[in-house]
Scaffold this motif. Structure first.
Motif, short mmCIF file in Angstrom:
data_model
loop_
_atom_site.label_atom_id
_atom_site.label_comp_id
_atom_site.label_asym_id
_atom_site.label_seq_id
_atom_site.Cartn_x
_atom_site.Cartn_y
_atom_site.Cartn_z
N LEU A 1 3.99 -12.49 2.42
CA LEU A 1 3.22 -12.51 1.19
C LEU A 1 1.85 -11.90 1.44
O LEU A 1 1.00 -12.51 2.08
N GLN A 2 1.63 -10.67 0.94
CA GLN A 2 0.39 -9.97 1.22
C GLN A 2 -0.07 -9.20 -0.01
O GLN A 2 0.73 -8.85 -0.89
N CYS A 3 -1.36 -8.92 -0.04
CA CYS A 3 -1.93 -8.04 -1.06
C CYS A 3 -3.34 -7.68 -0.64
O CYS A 3 -3.81 -8.12 0.41
N CYS A 4 -4.03 -6.92 -1.46
CA CYS A 4 -5.43 -6.57 -1.18
C CYS A 4 -6.32 -7.65 -1.78
O CYS A 4 -6.22 -7.99 -2.97
N VAL A 5 -7.20 -8.19 -0.99
CA VAL A 5 -8.02 -9.32 -1.44
C VAL A 5 -9.35 -8.87 -2.02
O VAL A 5 -10.10 -9.69 -2.56
N ALA A 6 -9.67 -7.57 -1.93
CA ALA A 6 -10.95 -7.08 -2.46
C ALA A 6 -10.94 -7.14 -3.97
O ALA A 6 -9.90 -7.00 -4.63
N GLU A 7 -12.13 -7.31 -4.57
CA GLU A 7 -12.25 -7.42 -6.01
C GLU A 7 -11.81 -6.13 -6.70
O GLU A 7 -11.13 -6.14 -7.72
N ASN A 8 -12.21 -5.00 -6.14
CA ASN A 8 -11.87 -3.71 -6.73
C ASN A 8 -10.51 -3.19 -6.26
O ASN A 8 -10.15 -2.04 -6.57
N ALA B 1 3.19 -24.06 0.97
CA ALA B 1 4.06 -23.19 1.76
C ALA B 1 5.15 -22.55 0.94
O ALA B 1 5.75 -21.55 1.37
N GLU B 2 5.41 -23.07 -0.25
CA GLU B 2 6.54 -22.59 -1.06
C GLU B 2 6.49 -21.08 -1.33
O GLU B 2 7.49 -20.38 -1.16
N PRO B 3 5.34 -20.50 -1.74
CA PRO B 3 5.32 -19.06 -2.01
C PRO B 3 5.63 -18.20 -0.77
O PRO B 3 6.14 -17.10 -0.88
N TYR B 4 5.32 -18.73 0.41
CA TYR B 4 5.52 -17.97 1.65
C TYR B 4 6.96 -18.02 2.14
O TYR B 4 7.33 -17.31 3.06
N ASP C 1 9.25 -10.14 -2.64
CA ASP C 1 7.84 -9.80 -2.46
C ASP C 1 7.24 -9.51 -3.84
O ASP C 1 7.13 -8.36 -4.26
N SER C 2 6.91 -10.54 -4.52
CA SER C 2 6.38 -10.36 -5.88
C SER C 2 4.87 -10.26 -5.84
O SER C 2 4.19 -11.14 -5.29
#
Length: 1402
Positions: free
Chosen positions: A390-397, A501-504, A509-510
């Protein structure tokens, strides 16, 4: 040629004697015939007879050494070899060696010594700060066996080549073939195809002819490759290839398979071919070896030729005209120069002795190193990455890398499921990306009370590098496959573990799920960023086996979700126990992700790493870009054999909150999400601040004032697994305590977290505290403590009294003061001990040192309790404990105290030996032990008090178990005595005093008493307790030897006499071994020669050494003036009357000592060796007394016929008849014949009527005996003239009685004695030799030359033919190191096949 000349000379001497003294031979033959008619004795009868006949030799009172060197000071100073008579002034000294640690600075805090108040803490700090104190002996390298001399023995690769007459008429081809196959030379034969060598015809397959080739070595060492039509090599060969002319051997498969070519010097070549590739390779290998040997021989010959030309040139330049050669003075000087040239070019006699070439270091002392910090198997752990699916970009922009959606924190530690324990501290790692770390709100200074790194680190370390460590070094003392590296993963507190832990755990990969989790994470990080919650765990194995080989192929397991009901370390050990059971592990919920952590071995030169106290190593580079590496503390098992003496300061307390039972409390409305804040305080006042001594986590300051444990959501009875590491103050007092504050943390996110006040987030729900000291010791292990709802000032003073009353402030207890909190502490300290007995002992010592009245009985009670001290504690604090015990010993006012101190030391020493940790004791004595400053009015010396206590313990009435331990490990106590004596002399400036004034009479008496008390144990316990008596004997010898360096040497001589007086002829073999081991150690003293004073002892004014009346027999005067050598020769003489095993021990000891004299580079010159030889001149008399046992001619190396085998023939004396009484008869003192004197002096020609013609000797068979058939008939006559011929006023017998053994000595014994004889004969001056010949009686001269003739017989070169015949009869070619060297005396070549006598000038 020298060998033949020696034969002629001694044949001539023998003939002259026989011609002038024939009546002696006849008379002796008749008496011998009568002697040998006695019946055969059994071995038991012989032993009984010997022990009854051999009286105990009387002791010779040694000279007063110190007075003699004072009285003869002028004579000694005027002696040109005075260095052989005086001890050097700088013989020993004390030295301070700087303690070399691994760190840039001392591990002891700068203010620790000022803060320390406890005696134990103070002494520990002294131990870690003190340098090493050594006593160095300048000439110690000369105090061991000859093999340990600093001048290494020269390696004789090859000796000069000589040709002997005995080999000149040998059949060269036959002899060479025999040598080639049996001497060890290369040989080979077989069928080969030989190419047509006619250069006019090209070589083709058809031109090859099959021939039988035979490789042989000729007499000059060269090789020929002969070829024949058939295998009958006795015929003339068809041709030969001379390998001296061969330049190379190469494979050549162009014409024929398996062919090879021999390239010759004249550019021609020989083409040969084998039947198979293996056979071709064998031939090529053998031929290449020969070419290599030829090349080496050519280079050696060239070197010899160059040196020979230089010698010839110098001779030509030194010689005068033909007229000058007629001048007698010039002729004499030329002859002397030639003799000197020959003498200098010869090798030392003992270089060719097989015993001198044996590598035997059994007598060498073990190497001793200072105490050093030691570790087990060290593993470098590199933390690279933690990534979840479970990953994504954490920056505001949304500009930046894709990362984990929230911060995670990893804690690494080692677990041992074999012994069911956690074996390392925690190593905390933050692997989050920089953008993820930004999600956390800055830590509140008001809450954390953090700060920057201590000043010691500010300049050296970068704050960023310290904040986010990624590399750690773990250490494992006992590696095995059941040790796991466990990673626990935490996250910011949000809710329950299952919900978070459920989402992980979903494979899809939503991005929507990721965004939702990110949104919630950002809120939690802003509001609850300082609180952590358990999340997941993973593990991997470390080792393949118990040898510590890393299992680098193993990877971390899947990341398992943490079960909120299985958080403790005990639960983790249970999970790891099922780790290798797939069916069990498959049931655990898995979080999708990957943990990338690698392991590797630690290199010794790794830069930039810190120890567990954050002290940088020496090779630390402040400006280096290399990542910092942190050493992680190992929790070493409390087992003595795995414990090392502490060498560095460390003072850590590990705190483990374990469990809080809060489900029944009624004091607080809300108490579910419970956080524990741990602080370390030194006061219970209301405004007191906690100490900044708690090690921080990644991203925070290095040290903080408080630490938080992980929070379990909605748990009223939470479990914890956190580890809080605290740097304890150097000096602890009663107010130091741990304070636990409990908070209810609100996880409600209904309102905006950023606007909620702090008091709405956390609510205090109780307090608990734990005083750190109990009875003066740090409280450890598991504790159950109550919880209070309030925290009044002075809460540490609260005490429950009877009848519901209490003392101290009012405290509102939760649930009536039940123990609701369970915690555990673990102390890793090198300045505090958990052992009650050790603590009590030091506490009592501190009381007495601070002025309290000391009670002997009370101190004895505490000393006795030290026997119950734990083994691992004893080893860990070994130097500190021993230092304190020796301090108490010097200050003891009662004998009982001193004896009990010594008993405790014996117990400590015995424990170390039993655990195999003897090396720690040796390190302590050599480097750490330092005698207390001596104040005569207040304190005593360790050496005197310890000697007296040892005497008491060795008394027959004392405890035999303790005395046996003292005997067994006596080396430690004698080494302490030696070092204490040395330090006492130097520090109190007593070295300049005369020897007899250095130590008081009381100490001389104590030493004499302990020697006398020790001797019955040695001589009586050798059967029941052989190890103890043997060790005590050796330790006593080392002590006595070293006493020569410090004490009155005459006094030490008397102690040796006391020792020797406890032995007697006929003792068991073991006691003889003890006695000669004692003599071996003592006589190996580095100044053994000065101790024997090789100087004139004549009366009247000072004599020149040339006028010295030398002693050629063991007179009482000789034994008194030259005590050690006289004692040694007397004991060897006595041992020669014992049986074989005893004789071998004595002879070997004597020979080894002479070898040492020969190889000692301090006495390398001829004048030094001649002076040493004067000490051993009585050896002539000793050998003459046993000449009939040395003159073995029946056991002959000369075969009766060429086909005979060397056998041991029956001895001339019946086997049972070992003793005889010397016969006395009338003899006439005839003057020596002029031919004899002429032959000795070298003036008369050896070719007289009484001397055999040289041609007859040259043509004699090599197997012919050199011993005259009548020479043995005169051996048993002990003429009364002999005893008075050399000294008419003194008795010369070595045995003190008239009984002499008549059984023959073994060949090995004879050869060793003859080597000793030849060394003395070769080393002594010409004047000494002529003096002996002039003073000796006729019978003594006969025996002297008989011994010389036996030397020729034993060491004569027998010729190549004899060797070729003898070797196959001995069972083949012996190895060059072992059996080969044994035969170098008896005609078998040892170095290039040359006789020993030729190269040593004998």
């Amino acid at each position: 040629m020298g060998c033949t000349t020696s034969v002629i000379l001694f044949k001539g001497i023998r003939t002259v004697f026989e011609r002038n003294c024939s009546y002696m031979c006849k008379q002796q033959g008749e008496s011998n015939a009568l002697e040998y008619t006695a019946y055969n004795w059994s071995k038991e009868d012989s032993e009984l007879l010997i022990s009854s006949c051999l009286a105990k030799p009387k002791l010779i009172e040694p000279l007063d050494y110190e007075n003699v060197i004072v009285q003869k000071k002028t004579q000694i100073l005027n002696d040109c070899l005075r260095e052989m008579l005086l001890f050097p002034y700088d013989d020993f000294q004390t030295a301070v060696l700087r303690r070399q640690g691994r760190y840039v600075r001392s591990t002891v805090p700068s203010n620790a010594e000022e803060e320390a108040q406890s005696l134990f803490v103070t002494e520990c700090i002294k131990t870690y700060n003190s340098d090493w104190h050594l006593v160095t002996y300048k000439y110690e390298d000369y105090s061991g066996d000859f093999r340990q001399l600093p001048s290494k023995l020269a390696k004789l690769d090859k000796l000069p080549v000589h040709v002997y007459e005995v080999d000149e008429e040998a059949d060269k081809d036959e002899d060479a073939a025999s040598l080639g196959s049996q001497k060890g030379g290369l040989t080979k034969h077989g069928w080969l195809y030989k190419g047509n060598m006619n250069s006019a015809i090209s070589v083709t397959m058809r031109s090859f002819k099959r021939r039988f080739f035979h490789l042989i070595q000729l007499g000059d060492g060269s090789y020929n490759l002969n070829f024949y039509k058939d295998e009958k090599i006795s015929k003339e060969p068809k041709g030969s290839i001379f390998l001296d002319s061969c330049m190379g051997v190469i494979q050549n498969n162009r014409v024929r398979r398996f062919a090879f070519e021999l390239k010759m010097q004249d550019k021609s070549s020989y083409l040969l071919a084998a039947d198979s590739e293996a056979e071709m390779e064998e031939w090529v290998t053998v031929l290449n070896k020969i070419l290599q040997l030829n090349f080496e021989a050519a280079m050696q010959e060239k070197r010899n030729g160059d040196s020979h030309e230089d010698d010839e040139q110098s001779k030509l330049e030194g010689s005068g005209s033909g007229l000058d050669s007629y001048l007698p003075e010039l002729a004499k000087s030329t002859r002397e120069a030639e003799i000197k040239l020959k003498s200098e070019s010869r090798v030392k006699l003992f270089y060719l002795d097989p015993d001198a070439q044996k590598l035997d270091f059994s007598s060498a002392e073990p190497e001793v190193k200072p105490f050093e910090e030691k570790f087990g198997k060290r593993i470098l752990v590199k933390c690279n990455d933690l990534s979840f699916n479970l990953q994504c970009c954490v920056a505001e922009n949304e500009e930046g890398p894709t990362t984990n959606v929230e911060p995670f924190f990893v804690t690494l530690s080692l677990f041992d499921i074999k012994y069911n324990r956690k074996i390392s501290a925690d190593f905390h790692v933050d692997l989050n990306h920089f953008s993820v770390r930004q999600m956390l709100a800055p830590t509140s200074p008001a809450l954390m009370n953090g700060g920057q790194s201590p000043p010691a680190f500010q300049d050296a370390l970068h704050a960023a590098a310290m904040q986010y460590p990624k590399q750690g070094i773990f250490s494992v003392t006992c590696p095995h496959p059941d040790i796991f590296l466990v990673a626990r993963i935490e996250k910011v507190l949000q809710g329950s573990i299952t919900h978070c832990a459920e989402p992980y755990m979903k494979s899809s990969d939503s991005s929507k799920v990721a965004q939702k989790v990110l949104k919630n994470a950002k809120q939690a990080c802003q509001r609850l960023g300082q609180y952590r919650m358990p999340f997941a765990w993973a593990a991997r194995t470390l080792f393949k086996d118990t040898s510590g080989n890393l299992d680098k192929n193993a990877r971390f397991s899947a990341i398992y979700r943490q079960d909120s009901n299985k958080l403790s370390n005990d639960d983790m050990l249970k999970l790891l126990a099922d780790f290798r059971k797939p069916e069990k592990m498959a049931k655990l919920p898995v979080i999708l992700g990957n943990l990338d952590i690698t392991i590797d071995n630690v290199s010794s030169d790794s830069p930039n790493y810190l120890n567990s106290s954050y002290i940088p190593m020496r090779q630390f580079e402040a400006c280096s870009k290399s990542p910092l590496t942190f050493e992680v503390e190992e929790f070493v098992p409390c087992i003595p054999r795995h414990t090392q003496p502490y060498t560095v300061y460390s003072n850590h307390l590990y705190v483990y909150p374990k469990y809080l039972k809060y489900d029944s409390q009624k004091s607080f409305a809300k108490a579910r999400n419970i956080a524990i804040c741990i602080e370390f305080k030194d006061s219970d006042e209301e405004d007191s601040q906690p100490l900044k001594c708690i090690y921080g986590r990644p991203g925070g300051p290095v040290f903080t004032r408080s630490a938080l444990a992980a929070v379990l959501h909605h748990q009223q009875n939470p479990e914890f697994y956190d580890e809080i590491k605290i740097e304890l103050p150097t000096q602890l007092h009663e107010k130091h305590h741990l304070l636990f504050t409990f908070f209810h943390v609100s996880c409600d996110t209904s309102a905006k977290g950023s606007t909620k006040k702090k008091d709405a987030i956390e609510t205090q729900v109780g307090y608990s505290w734990l005083p750190l000291l109990k009875d003066g010791r740090v409280l450890t292990n598991e504790q159950h403590i109550p919880v209070s709802a309030n925290l009044p000032s002075g809460y540490l003073g609260y005490q429950e009294l009877s009848m519901g009353r209490h003392y101290g402030p009012e405290i509102k207890w939760v649930e009536g003061g039940k123990p609701l909190l369970k915690i555990s502490t673990h102390l890793v300290s090198t300045v505090y001990t958990q052992d009650q007995h050790l603590h009590n002992f030091f506490q009592y010592c501190q009381k007495t040192e601070s002025g309290a009245q000391a009670s002997g009985n009370e101190l004895v009670k505490y000393l006795k309790s030290l026997h119950a001290m734990e083994g691992h504690v004893m080893i860990a604090f070994l130097p500190t404990i021993l230092n304190q015990l020796f301090r108490v010993l010097t200050r003891a006012t009662q004998e009982e105290v001193a004896v009990n101190v010594t008993r405790v030391i014996i117990h400590v020493v015995a424990q170390c030996h039993e655990e195999g940790l003897e090396s720690h004791l040796r390190s302590y004595v050599k480097f750490a032990y330092k005698a207390e400053p001596y104040i005569a009015s207040e304190y005593k010396t360790v050496h005197e008090e310890l000697t007296k206590s040892m005497t008491t313990i060795l008394k027959p009435s004392a405890d035999f178990l303790t005395s046996n331990k003292l005997l067994k490990y006596s080396w430690f106590f004698f080494d302490v005595l030696i070092k204490s004596m040395a330090q006492h002399l130097i520090e109190n400036n007593k070295v300049k005093l005369l020897r007899n004034q250095r130590f008081p009479a009381s100490y001389h008496h104590a030493v004499e008493t302990v020697v006398n008390m020790l001797m019955p144990h040695i001589t009586q316990k050798f059967r029941d307790n052989p190890e103890a008596s043997k060790n005590a004997n050796h330790s006593l010898a080392v002590f006595i030897k070293r006493c020569f360096t410090f004490m009155d040497r005459g006094f030490v001589f008397k102690q040796i006499n006391n020792y020797i007086s406890c032995f007697a002829p006929g003792d068991p073999k073991t006691l003889f071994e003890y006695k000669f081991e004692f003599l071996r150690v003592v006589c190996n003293h580095e100044h053994y020669i000065p101790l024997n004073l090789p100087m004139p002892f004549g009366k009247g004014r000072i004599q020149r050494y040339q006028d010295l009346q030398l002693d050629y027999s063991l007179t009482d005067e000789f034994c008194r003036n030259h005590f050690l050598v006289g004692l040694l020769l007397r004991e060897v003489g006595t041992a020669l009357q014992e049986f074989r095993e005893v004789r071998i021990i004595a002879i070997s000891m004597l020979k080894n000592l002479l070898i040492k004299h020969s190889f000692d580079d301090r006495y390398a010159s001829r004048s030094h060796q001649a002076r040493i030889a004067t000490l051993y001149l009585p050896l002539f008399g000793l050998l003459i007394e046993n000449v009939q046992r040395i003159n073995v001619r029946d056991v002959s190396p000369f075969p009766v016929n060429p086909g005979s085998i060397v056998k041991d023939e029956p001895l001339a004396v019946p086997a049972g008849h070992l003793l005889m009484t010397p016969q006395k008869g009338n003899t006439l003192d005839h003057s020596l014949h002029k031919d004899l004197l002429g032959a000795i002096s070298g003036i008369a020609s050896p070719y007289t009527a009484s001397t055999p013609n040289i041609n007859s000797v040259r043509n004699a068979e090599s197997r012919g005996s050199l011993v005259s058939t009548d020479s043995g008939s005169s051996l048993l006559d002990r003429n009364p003239e002999k005893s008075n011929s050399l000294d008419k006023h003194q008795q010369s017998g070595t045995l003190g009685n008239s009984v002499v053994r008549c059984d023959k000595l073994d060949q090995s014994e004879i050869k060793s004695l003859l080597m000793c004889f030849l060394y003395v004969l070769k080393s002594m001056s010409d004047d000494a030799l002529f003096t002996y010949w002039n003073k000796a009686s006729t019978a003594e001269l006969m025996d002297f030359f008989t011994i010389s003739e036996v030397c020729l017989h034993q060491f004569q070169y027998m010729g190549k033919r004899y060797i070729a015949r003898l070797w196959p009869l001995r069972g083949g070619c012996p190895s060059p190191v072992t059996s080969g060297s044994q035969h170098c005396y008896r005609g078998l070549p040892h170095h290039s096949g040359h006789a020993l006598s030729v190269h040593t000038g004998l």
